[in-house]
Structures are given as C-alpha cells and as structure tokens.
Design an enzyme around this catalytic site. Structure first.
Site, PDB file in Angstrom:
ATOM      1  N   GLU A  97       0.911  -1.336  -0.067  1.00  6.75           N
ATOM      2  CA  GLU A  97       0.142   0.024   0.090  1.00  6.75           C
ATOM      3  C   GLU A  97       0.757   1.381   0.002  1.00  6.75           C
ATOM      4  OE1 GLU A  97      -2.819   0.016  -0.866  1.00  6.75           O
ATOM      5  OE2 GLU A  97      -3.442  -1.805  -0.575  1.00  6.75           O
TER       6      GLU A  97
ATOM      7  N   ARG B 273      11.628  13.727   7.431  1.00  7.73           N
ATOM      8  CA  ARG B 273      11.506  14.187   8.844  1.00  7.73           C
ATOM      9  C   ARG B 273      10.478  14.962   9.303  1.00  7.73           C
ATOM     10  NH1 ARG B 273      16.865  16.786  10.797  1.00  7.73           N
ATOM     11  NH2 ARG B 273      15.943  16.107  12.881  1.00  7.73           N
TER      12      ARG B 273
HETATM   13  C1  LIG Z   1      -5.895  -4.375   6.356  1.00  7.91           C
HETATM   14  C2  LIG Z   1      -4.706  -5.231   5.878  1.00  7.91           C
HETATM   15  C3  LIG Z   1      -4.910  -5.384   4.225  1.00  7.91           C
HETATM   16  C4  LIG Z   1      -3.819  -6.059   3.956  1.00  7.91           C
HETATM   17  C5  LIG Z   1      -3.786  -6.534   2.324  1.00  7.91           C
HETATM   18  C6  LIG Z   1      -2.851  -5.401   1.646  1.00  7.91           C
HETATM   19  C7  LIG Z   1      -2.410  -5.917   0.428  1.00  7.91           C
HETATM   20  C8  LIG Z   1      -1.598  -4.954  -0.238  1.00  7.91           C
HETATM   21  C9  LIG Z   1      -2.124  -4.279  -1.370  1.00  7.91           C
HETATM   22  C10 LIG Z   1      -1.256  -3.587  -2.322  1.00  7.91           C
HETATM   23  O1  LIG Z   1       0.097  -3.272  -1.797  1.00  7.91           O
HETATM   24  S1  LIG Z   1      -2.152  -2.682  -3.441  1.00  7.91           S
HETATM   25  C11 LIG Z   1      -0.603  -1.931  -4.399  1.00  7.91           C
HETATM   26  C12 LIG Z   1      -0.519  -0.660  -3.619  1.00  7.91           C
HETATM   27  N1  LIG Z   1       0.423   0.264  -4.295  1.00  7.91           N
HETATM   28  C13 LIG Z   1       0.763   1.410  -3.878  1.00  7.91           C
HETATM   29  O2  LIG Z   1       0.242   1.966  -3.053  1.00  7.91           O
HETATM   30  C14 LIG Z   1       1.345   2.193  -4.983  1.00  7.91           C
HETATM   31  C15 LIG Z   1       2.039   3.414  -4.387  1.00  7.91           C
HETATM   32  N2  LIG Z   1       1.835   4.562  -5.254  1.00  7.91           N
HETATM   33  C16 LIG Z   1       1.317   5.476  -5.217  1.00  7.91           C
HETATM   34  O3  LIG Z   1       0.204   5.499  -4.582  1.00  7.91           O
HETATM   35  C17 LIG Z   1       1.123   6.777  -6.053  1.00  7.91           C
HETATM   36  O4  LIG Z   1       1.763   6.162  -7.642  1.00  7.91           O
HETATM   37  C18 LIG Z   1       2.128   7.922  -5.656  1.00  7.91           C
HETATM   38  C19 LIG Z   1       3.593   7.579  -4.925  1.00  7.91           C
HETATM   39  C20 LIG Z   1       1.021   8.294  -4.655  1.00  7.91           C
HETATM   40  C21 LIG Z   1       2.436   8.713  -6.774  1.00  7.91           C
HETATM   41  O5  LIG Z   1       1.413   8.826  -7.515  1.00  7.91           O
HETATM   42  P1  LIG Z   1       1.563   9.846  -9.064  1.00  7.91           P
HETATM   43  O6  LIG Z   1       2.696   9.590  -9.578  1.00  7.91           O
HETATM   44  O7  LIG Z   1       0.217   9.673  -9.716  1.00  7.91           O
HETATM   45  O8  LIG Z   1       1.079  11.137  -8.388  1.00  7.91           O
HETATM   46  P2  LIG Z   1       2.071  12.397  -7.942  1.00  7.91           P
HETATM   47  O9  LIG Z   1       2.803  13.208  -9.271  1.00  7.91           O
HETATM   48  O10 LIG Z   1       3.087  12.010  -7.029  1.00  7.91           O
HETATM   49  O11 LIG Z   1       1.072  13.360  -7.330  1.00  7.91           O
HETATM   50  C22 LIG Z   1       0.234  14.110  -8.035  1.00  7.91           C
HETATM   51  C23 LIG Z   1      -0.985  14.462  -7.117  1.00  7.91           C
HETATM   52  O12 LIG Z   1      -1.695  13.402  -6.851  1.00  7.91           O
HETATM   53  C24 LIG Z   1      -1.773  13.425  -5.174  1.00  7.91           C
HETATM   54  N3  LIG Z   1      -2.173  12.137  -5.059  1.00  7.91           N
HETATM   55  C25 LIG Z   1      -1.278  11.072  -5.032  1.00  7.91           C
HETATM   56  N4  LIG Z   1      -2.085   9.970  -4.664  1.00  7.91           N
HETATM   57  C26 LIG Z   1      -3.105  10.319  -4.272  1.00  7.91           C
HETATM   58  C27 LIG Z   1      -4.264   9.616  -3.796  1.00  7.91           C
HETATM   59  N5  LIG Z   1      -4.265   8.199  -3.527  1.00  7.91           N
HETATM   60  N6  LIG Z   1      -5.426  10.406  -3.532  1.00  7.91           N
HETATM   61  C28 LIG Z   1      -5.315  11.554  -3.614  1.00  7.91           C
HETATM   62  N7  LIG Z   1      -4.342  12.426  -4.043  1.00  7.91           N
HETATM   63  C29 LIG Z   1      -3.307  11.535  -4.412  1.00  7.91           C
HETATM   64  C30 LIG Z   1      -0.483  14.040  -4.820  1.00  7.91           C
HETATM   65  O13 LIG Z   1      -0.433  14.029  -3.449  1.00  7.91           O
HETATM   66  C31 LIG Z   1      -0.191  14.952  -5.746  1.00  7.91           C
HETATM   67  O14 LIG Z   1      -1.067  16.069  -5.481  1.00  7.91           O
HETATM   68  P3  LIG Z   1      -0.502  17.639  -5.312  1.00  7.91           P
HETATM   69  O15 LIG Z   1       0.735  17.590  -4.633  1.00  7.91           O
HETATM   70  O16 LIG Z   1      -0.009  17.688  -6.739  1.00  7.91           O
HETATM   71  O17 LIG Z   1      -1.463  18.366  -5.023  1.00  7.91           O
HETATM   72  C1  LIG Z   2       3.180  -8.860   1.177  1.00  8.82           C
HETATM   73  C2  LIG Z   2       2.951  -8.024   0.068  1.00  8.82           C
HETATM   74  C3  LIG Z   2       1.609  -8.088  -0.533  1.00  8.82           C
HETATM   75  C4  LIG Z   2       1.603  -7.042  -1.629  1.00  8.82           C
HETATM   76  N1  LIG Z   2       0.030  -7.288  -1.983  1.00  8.82           N
HETATM   77  C5  LIG Z   2      -0.092  -6.761  -3.150  1.00  8.82           C
HETATM   78  C6  LIG Z   2      -1.262  -6.643  -3.650  1.00  8.82           C
HETATM   79  O1  LIG Z   2      -2.406  -7.635  -3.361  1.00  8.82           O
HETATM   80  N2  LIG Z   2      -1.790  -6.036  -4.878  1.00  8.82           N
HETATM   81  C7  LIG Z   2      -0.624  -5.349  -5.361  1.00  8.82           C
HETATM   82  O2  LIG Z   2      -0.774  -4.768  -6.566  1.00  8.82           O
HETATM   83  N3  LIG Z   2       0.602  -5.201  -4.975  1.00  8.82           N
HETATM   84  C8  LIG Z   2       0.683  -5.796  -3.693  1.00  8.82           C
HETATM   85  N4  LIG Z   2       2.245  -5.498  -3.183  1.00  8.82           N
HETATM   86  C9  LIG Z   2       3.148  -4.920  -3.952  1.00  8.82           C
HETATM   87  C10 LIG Z   2       3.259  -3.605  -3.076  1.00  8.82           C
HETATM   88  O3  LIG Z   2       2.397  -2.665  -2.967  1.00  8.82           O
HETATM   89  C11 LIG Z   2       4.401  -2.794  -3.725  1.00  8.82           C
HETATM   90  O4  LIG Z   2       5.630  -3.688  -3.208  1.00  8.82           O
HETATM   91  C12 LIG Z   2       4.814  -1.466  -2.952  1.00  8.82           C
HETATM   92  O5  LIG Z   2       3.937  -0.589  -3.373  1.00  8.82           O
HETATM   93  C13 LIG Z   2       6.355  -1.187  -3.164  1.00  8.82           C
HETATM   94  O6  LIG Z   2       6.391  -0.831  -4.585  1.00  8.82           O
HETATM   95  P1  LIG Z   2       7.922  -1.436  -5.113  1.00  8.82           P
HETATM   96  O7  LIG Z   2       7.798  -3.054  -4.642  1.00  8.82           O
HETATM   97  O8  LIG Z   2       7.777  -1.046  -6.602  1.00  8.82           O
HETATM   98  O9  LIG Z   2       8.876  -0.623  -4.548  1.00  8.82           O
HETATM   99  P2  LIG Z   2      10.054   0.232  -5.082  1.00  8.82           P
HETATM  100  O10 LIG Z   2       9.518   1.425  -5.666  1.00  8.82           O
HETATM  101  O11 LIG Z   2      10.856  -0.369  -5.923  1.00  8.82           O
HETATM  102  O12 LIG Z   2      10.807   0.646  -3.948  1.00  8.82           O
HETATM  103  C14 LIG Z   2      12.314   0.074  -3.458  1.00  8.82           C
HETATM  104  C15 LIG Z   2      12.968   1.412  -2.946  1.00  8.82           C
HETATM  105  O13 LIG Z   2      12.982   2.853  -3.725  1.00  8.82           O
HETATM  106  C16 LIG Z   2      12.295   3.852  -3.156  1.00  8.82           C
HETATM  107  N5  LIG Z   2      11.675   4.687  -4.159  1.00  8.82           N
HETATM  108  C17 LIG Z   2      10.675   4.283  -5.080  1.00  8.82           C
HETATM  109  N6  LIG Z   2      10.087   5.344  -5.500  1.00  8.82           N
HETATM  110  C18 LIG Z   2      10.624   6.419  -4.754  1.00  8.82           C
HETATM  111  C19 LIG Z   2      10.435   7.716  -4.909  1.00  8.82           C
HETATM  112  N7  LIG Z   2       9.608   8.425  -5.686  1.00  8.82           N
HETATM  113  N8  LIG Z   2      11.364   8.700  -3.935  1.00  8.82           N
HETATM  114  C20 LIG Z   2      11.827   8.183  -2.957  1.00  8.82           C
HETATM  115  N9  LIG Z   2      12.311   6.824  -3.050  1.00  8.82           N
HETATM  116  C21 LIG Z   2      11.467   6.018  -3.944  1.00  8.82           C
HETATM  117  C22 LIG Z   2      11.505   3.302  -2.064  1.00  8.82           C
HETATM  118  O14 LIG Z   2      11.381   3.975  -0.754  1.00  8.82           O
HETATM  119  C23 LIG Z   2      12.229   1.827  -1.629  1.00  8.82           C
HETATM  120  O15 LIG Z   2      13.380   2.248  -1.048  1.00  8.82           O
HETATM  121  C24 LIG Z   2       2.491  -6.507  -1.908  1.00  8.82           C
HETATM  122  C25 LIG Z   2       3.689  -6.463  -1.396  1.00  8.82           C
HETATM  123  C26 LIG Z   2       3.936  -7.216  -0.466  1.00  8.82           C
HETATM  124  C27 LIG Z   2       5.249  -6.957   0.117  1.00  8.82           C
END
Ligand SMILES: CCCCCCC/C=C/C(=O)SCCNC(=O)CCNC(=O)[C@H](O)C(C)(C)COP(=O)(O)OP(=O)(O)OC[C@H]1O[C@@H](n2cnc3c(N)ncnc32)[C@H](O)[C@@H]1OP(=O)(O)O
Ligand SMILES: Cc1cc2nc3c(=O)[nH]c(=O)nc-3n(C[C@H](O)[C@H](O)[C@H](O)COP(=O)(O)OP(=O)(O)OC[C@H]3O[C@@H](n4cnc5c(N)ncnc54)[C@H](O)[C@@H]3O)c2cc1C
Length: 650
Positions: free
Chosen positions: A407, A508
């Site tokens: 996430e 920070r």
């Molecule tokens: C309860 C237990 C559950 C367990 C199960 C969990 C299983 C796990 C599932 C997963 O992991 S699913 C995959 C999750 N993946 C991620 O979370 C990916 C992380 N990346 C992002 O969220 C985005 O790409 C980013 C890092 C936020 C960047 O997005 P983007 O490049 O499109 O935007 P920016 O250029 O950085 O920002 C533009 C603008 O948009 C705002 N913004 C970004 N995200 C959001 C959002 N979600 N909602 C609202 N606004 C958002 C950002 O703050 C910027 O705003 P301004 O500063 O321009 O105003």
């Molecule tokens: C247990 C587990 C369950 C998951 N479940 C799901 C799921 O259900 N569905 C799904 O879609 N995904 C899932 N994921 C994937 C997960 O959401 C991603 O691994 C996570 O969002 C991090 O992305 P990444 O792996 O590309 O890390 P990377 O982005 O490659 O991160 C590597 C390093 O680069 C740094 N970095 C990357 N970008 C920046 C930046 N812009 N500025 C500064 N530092 C940066 C990070 O801080 C980190 O230190 C899961 C992962 C795990 C471990």
C-alpha cells in the site's frame, strides 16, 4: 470480579489480575468501540471452540506451504456454512476486491458484481503492482486497448517486467480479479485504470486462454497467502468490465474524465485508512503475549535471598513493553479519525480526498514502522522463547513488517505527506490563510511559538504542553525543508531535483507532523471515557506515550533551545512515573484488548498463563519428533561417526 480469572490458571497471572484497579470490561468495550462488539467477539470465539472442524489439525507452524494453503482453503470453504455465526477473513477479496467494487463500480456494475462477491461466487484480488513497477503507477506497463468494433478491451502484458507480481491470493485462489492497466482508446493513452478480469474458469478453475498465472514462491512471512504473478496475452473483456463510477469510456471510445484525477486510487486510500487499526491490533497482540509472559517468567533476584522476580518487575522490561501498549491505543484513536474521513469521502465528499490522502499516507508509514519495531521489541523482551515460533511473535512481525512496503512503500508515503506540508509552508510564506479548516494541518499556519516549552516538573502534566512541543518541531522541520527547497530552486536547480535533494528533510518533517497528529488524536480520544478508574489508566497510557515520544525526538526539541536539558529530565521522570503507575494494571490492560487464544496463537501469551507445559506439548508436535532416530541418520551423521570410529581404531 475480573472475567479473565479462571480456575486452573497460572497463579502468577491470577495474582496480577487481582491487582487490577479498573473495569477490564469497560476498557475492552472502549477499545473495540462498544460492548456489543465485545459480546459478538465472545460469541464467535465460543462458536469456534465448539466447532472442531474450524480448528487446525496441528500447529500450522509445522506445516509446509502446500499444507498451509490446503488447510486455509479448507477453513475458508467452511466459511459459507458458518458465516452467519462465525465470519472469517478471505484475504484480498474482502480487503480490496469488495472495497473496489464499492468505490469504483457504477450502480449497474455494483448490482452485477457486489452480490456475487459477497456471496463468494467468485474470489478476487487487486492486481496492480508489476515486476518492474510498484510505486510509480504512471509507469505501469499492462495495457487495456479499447476495440470499438467489438466493444471490448484487449489486455496485454507487453514485456516480462509488465507481469503482475505480488497480489495476494492471485497465484492459486482467485478467479475474477481487478487488473490495473493503462487505458488506451482511439490511440490515446489515458494512464492506469481498473478492470474486472476473469482469469480462471469458474467450474474447472483452470487458467483461461491467454492467462499465465502462478504463485511467486516463499516470502519473508505470510506463508499461507499465495501472492501471485500474472501475464496477459490478448485477453478480451467487455467494455463494461472497466470500473466506471469515476472515469468512463463510451462505446465509441470517447473518454470521460473523473471529477478528481486520483479517484482511481481510492482503494489504496481505503486500505491505508483501515490498516491503521489492523496495526493497532497487531501491536496489541504482541503486547499481550509479551506482558502476560513477563508476568509468569521469573529470572534473577533483585534482593539477594528474596527469590527470583517476575521479569516484568524490571524497569527496563516495562520500558520495552508498556510503550507498545500505549502506541496500540494511540493508533486506535488515529485510525478512528481516518476511517471517519474515509466514510465522508465514500458518502460523496470528493473534496476531502487531498486531506485524507495527506493524513493517511503519513500515518500509514509511521504506524506500520512503529508497529513492526514494537513487535520486534516484544519478541526480544521474551528472551529465547520469543525466537520460537511457539511465541507467535516471529510470524506476527513478518506479517506486520509487510505493511511497511505494501500500500505504498513507507518512504514514498512520507514524501506524499510532505507534499501537503510544503504547500502549506508556501501559503504561509505568502501570508495566505487556509481556504478551509483542516484540524490536522491548521497549526502550521500559526506563527512558530515564541514562548518556550511548558513542560515542567509536575508528574501530572497537561498533554497540551507536549502536543505544542510536537507542533513546534513539526513546524520548524517543515519550514526548514521548505526554505531549503526554495534556496535550491533559486540556485537554478529544478523543482523536481530540489525535491530529491531535500528528501531526507522532507521525510523528517512528515514524521514529525504525523507524530503531532497521533498525539492529538490520543489526547482528544480519551476525553470520551467517563468512567474514572478507566480514564485514569488511559491518562497514564497517554502520559507514557507523550513523554516516550519526547525522548524519541529530544534532539529536535533541544536543537533550537525550545526545550532545555532540564525539561528532558522532567520528561524522563514522567515516563518512569507512568511506568510505575501502570505496572500493577499491566496484565489487566492487555487483557482488555480482549484477544482470545485463537487470535493470539501463542504459547507464551495464553490467557491461562500455563506456558511451560504447553511449550513442551507444542515441541512434541514437531514432525521431527515422530522419529526417535531420523530415517536418514545412519546414511549421513551416523555413517560419519561410524567411519571416524573405525579410522581411530586403525
Ligand atoms: C488491512 C490489511 C490489508 C492487507 C492487504 C494489503 C495488500 C496489499 C495491497 C497492495 O499493496 S496494492 C498496491 C499498492 N500500491 C501502492 O500503494 C502504490 C504506491 N504509489 C502511489 O500511491 C502513487 O503512485 C504515488 C506514489 C502516490 C504517486 O502517484 P502519482 O505519480 O500519480 O502522483 P504524484 O505526481 O506524485 O502526485 C500528483 C498529485 O496527486 C496526489 N495524490 C497521489 N496519490 C493520491 C491519492 N491516492 N489520493 C489523492 N491524491 C493523491 C499527490 O499528493 C499530488 O498532489 P499535489 O501535491 O500535486 O496536489
Ligand atoms: C506482502 C505484500 C503484499 C502485497 N500485496 C499486493 C497486492 O495485493 N496487490 C498489488 O498490486 N501489490 C501488492 N504488493 C506490492 C506492493 O504494493 C509494492 O511492493 C509496494 O507498493 C512498493 O512498490 P515496489 O515494490 O515497486 O517498491 P520500489 O518502488 O521499487 O521501492 C524500492 C525503494 O525505492 C524507493 N523509492 C521508490 N520510488 C521512490 C520515490 N519516488 N522517491 C523516493 N524513493 C523512492 C523506496 O522508498 C524503496 O526504498 C504487495 C507487496 C507485499 C510485500
């Protein structure tokens, strides 16, 4: 009468429970929000105890992944039979598939998919992350190209790095999933959007043509979950399988933009908002295990000849464990706020999204980090037995620490939170007032307090003196990072590169801001408690939380003279005083988290405290102990020793 005391319990735990100075029932109801929830939790646990088919045939720690998955599927398949009474999680289906339908499907799609999802007619997950990209969603490679002739999307993974990688339950369990892919229509790329994609036959469960799917292999933890990979090769789905509550695509391929560009990221915001409570629970579980164990574990004499003491008597042990309890409570209050904000968003208030994203991204990072650190602290505080899987702590740690990555990787999330702070700093420097009130960030608009910190020698301090100190640090770090950014830009460095060069300072600032938020939520949250003895316990926990955090950021407080060394001494005393007050109630406070033995899954943390006899039982169930002599012994070690003996005779 303390309801946690039962016949046959370890007398060392009973002795603790008899010391309790408050009602564990009232505190438990407050943690779980109300007494009905506690009643329901107890009914479910009782139901579980009575239905042996829901039990594991042996401790799962001794199972390999194949049998773990089989056992998990067996229990999940019983879900429908038991669900009206017991309820049970179904991983990603519940945490991401159903929420995505609720957030991103239009009414017609919801009517079609939601009942089937709730009825478990299909199992789904959320497939966004790829082998090559997780954080940077804008660079996802999977494509969904619209074909107006057939009114279908054609899904493709154009490269190996486009393979979906990580989604939970994708490998073997799911048959209908959400795929996040770049929407391409009439030759234009509209970026990532969500699609509802069948990947397995509903009857045979075989993967469909064009779909390559499987398990990604063993991980750091969570062995029962089949995190998977997926490659799509010209897989066709109907136009209406694109989630269309926000962005839409007409039959001719014209694109209709959503009201807010980031609405498509709603599911992630939802999970970040709810996982704060999950983390509180995980830290609560670890605290329960380690505090109960510390109350039955005797080691060392404090005064010679007076007998060994419980390890919980040591101040160092209390300092390791009780702050984790305080943080579990702090996170619970913080999580209530984000869930409320999310409900507002789901109710149609799209304008709340930036504030929600700002607070949930910083909070997600700080809370997962401190939870993982806290569980590890609990594990080490259990000495050698903490290292055994029998303690439940290694797997708990491995599960919680995953939250630092999924996430949104924590560092990335803190930088998202910092974006909001920098915007405010820019407004303040331009003398602009906030356009609308935001109780989370409004303090940043106040001029930095000229007055010095109010922490003094009282052992019953007003929380506001500490919260103001946290605000001071967050404000100073925010403006310092902002000023540095501006200076770099004035030197001709691009805004993007300046941002990278200020990354650590921005992180920070975001951490300090999040600390301020959590402290305020905790302090406000306990005001709702009217029962005085319970209120007194919560106040002690708040005091511990606040002054422990002061000691965590003492350098930042001392940096500009806002706090002087003497005030750090007062803060230490307030931590020790809180530990002293909390000590007699320690076991009862963790009892009030109300986690049952099934949830704890720990020999060390058992409610009855009968640890040693059950450690022996647990060890006996190791498959290695089915053999007195291992069948391969004489082939290797036995032969080696025999050869050595023969050689020494020569
Ligand atoms: C309860 C237990 C559950 C367990 C199960 C969990 C299983 C796990 C599932 C997963 O992991 S699913 C995959 C999750 N993946 C991620 O979370 C990916 C992380 N990346 C992002 O969220 C985005 O790409 C980013 C890092 C936020 C960047 O997005 P983007 O490049 O499109 O935007 P920016 O250029 O950085 O920002 C533009 C603008 O948009 C705002 N913004 C970004 N995200 C959001 C959002 N979600 N909602 C609202 N606004 C958002 C950002 O703050 C910027 O705003 P301004 O500063 O321009 O105003
Ligand atoms: C247990 C587990 C369950 C998951 N479940 C799901 C799921 O259900 N569905 C799904 O879609 N995904 C899932 N994921 C994937 C997960 O959401 C991603 O691994 C996570 O969002 C991090 O992305 P990444 O792996 O590309 O890390 P990377 O982005 O490659 O991160 C590597 C390093 O680069 C740094 N970095 C990357 N970008 C920046 C930046 N812009 N500025 C500064 N530092 C940066 C990070 O801080 C980190 O230190 C899961 C992962 C795990 C471990």
């Amino acid at each position: 009468m303390n309801s946690y005391i039962k016949p046959g319990d370890n007398p060392l735990l009973t002795e603790e429970r008899k010391k309790c100075q408050f009602s564990t029932d009232i505190l438990a109801a407050f943690y779980h929000e109300n007494a009905q929830k506690i009643k329901r939790r107890h009914e479910i646990y009782q139901y579980y105890l009575e239905n042996k088919e829901l039990h594991d045939p042996e401790p799962t720690e001794f199972m390999d992944r194949y049998h773990r998955l089989e056992n998990a599927e067996r229990k999940v398949s019983l879900l429908k039979k038991h669900v009206k009474k017991a309820g049970s999680p179904l991983g990603l289906h519940y945490t991401m598939m159903i929420p995505t339908i609720l957030n991103n499907a239009d009414d017609e799609q919801k009517a079609e998919w939601l009942p089937k999802a709730q009825n478990l007619e299909f199992i789904g997950t959320y497939a966004q992350t790829e082998l090559g990209h997780g954080t940077n969603l804008r660079f996802l490679e999977t494509t969904a190209t619209y074909d107006p002739k057939t009114q279908e999307f054609i899904l493709n993974s154009p490269t190996t790095s486009a393979a979906k990688w990580w989604p939970g339950n994708l490998g073997k369990s799911s048959n209908r999933i959400i795929v996040v892919a770049r929407l391409i229509s009439n030759g234009k790329d509209y970026g990532p959007h969500s699609f509802f994609v069948p990947i397995r036959d509903p009857i045979t469960h075989k993967s469909l043509p064009g779909v390559t799917v499987g398990d990604i292999g063993p991980k750091f933890g969570i062995p029962t979950v089949d995190n998977g990979f997926l490659l799509l090769n010209n897989v066709r789905i109907p136009r209406r399988n694109m989630f269309m509550k926000n962005a839409k695509l007409n039959p001719d391929g014209t694109y209709i933009s959503p009201k807010h560009a980031k609405l498509a990221y709603g599911t992630m915001v939802y999970v970040r908002a709810v996982m704060i409570r999950t983390m509180s629970h995980m830290l609560g579980l670890a605290s329960t295990i380690s505090i109960r164990y510390s109350a039955i574990r005797k080691q060392g004499e404090i005064e010679a000849g007076k007998g060994e003491v419980k390890v919980l008597e040591y101040q160092t042990q209390q300092y390791r464990l009780l702050p984790q309890v305080a943080r579990a409570w702090a996170f619970e209050f913080a999580g209530r706020y984000t869930r409320k904000l999310y409900a507002q968003f789901l109710g149609g208030d799209v304008d709340v999204l930036p504030a929600l994203h700002g607070v949930s991204s910083g909070l997600k990072a700080v809370v997962t980090h401190q939870t993982a650190q806290g569980i590890e602290q609990c594990r080490m505080a259990c000495g050698g037995h903490g290292y055994s899987e029998a303690s439940g702590l290694p797997q708990l740690f491995a599960t919680a620490v995953a939250g630092c990555t999924y996430e949104g990787e924590n560092m990335v999330m803190l930088l998202q939170s910092a974006r909001q702070l920098v915007k405010i700093a820019s407004d303040v420097r331009k003398n602009q007032k906030p356009t609308k009130q935001n109780p989370v960030t409004d303090y940043l608009y106040k001029t930095s307090a000229a007055t010095k910190c109010k922490i003094d020698q009282t052992t019953d301090p007003d929380p506001s003196s500490v919260i103001e100190a946290f605000e001071h640090v967050a404000r100073r770090l925010t403006f310092a990072a902002f000023d540095k950014l501006e200076q770099l830009k004035q030197r001709g460095i691009s805004a993007e590169n300046a941002w990278v060069q200020c990354g650590v300072d921005l992180r920070r600032a975001a951490t300090a801001h999040t600390r301020t938020f959590i402290a305020r939520q905790f302090s406000n949250g306990i005001l709702e408690m009217r029962d005085l003895p319970v209120q007194a316990v919560l106040k002690d926990l708040l005091q511990l939380y606040l002054f422990y955090e002061v000691l965590e950021c003492d350098g930042d407080l001392l940096y500009d003279g806002y706090v002087i060394g003497q005030q750090i001494e007062y803060s230490k005393n307030n931590v020790y005083e809180a530990l002293r007050r909390l000590r007699p109630n320690a076991v009862s406070i963790v009892d009030s988290f109300d986690f049952n033995d099934r949830e704890l899954n720990s020999v060390l943390g058992r409610r009855d405290g009968n640890v040693y006899e059950n450690m022996l039982e647990w060890a006996k169930s190791s498959p290695l102990n089915k053999h007195d002599v291992m069948p391969f012994h004489h082939k290797y070690l036995g032969k080696m020793m025999e050869d050595a003996r023969q050689q020494s005779k020569l």
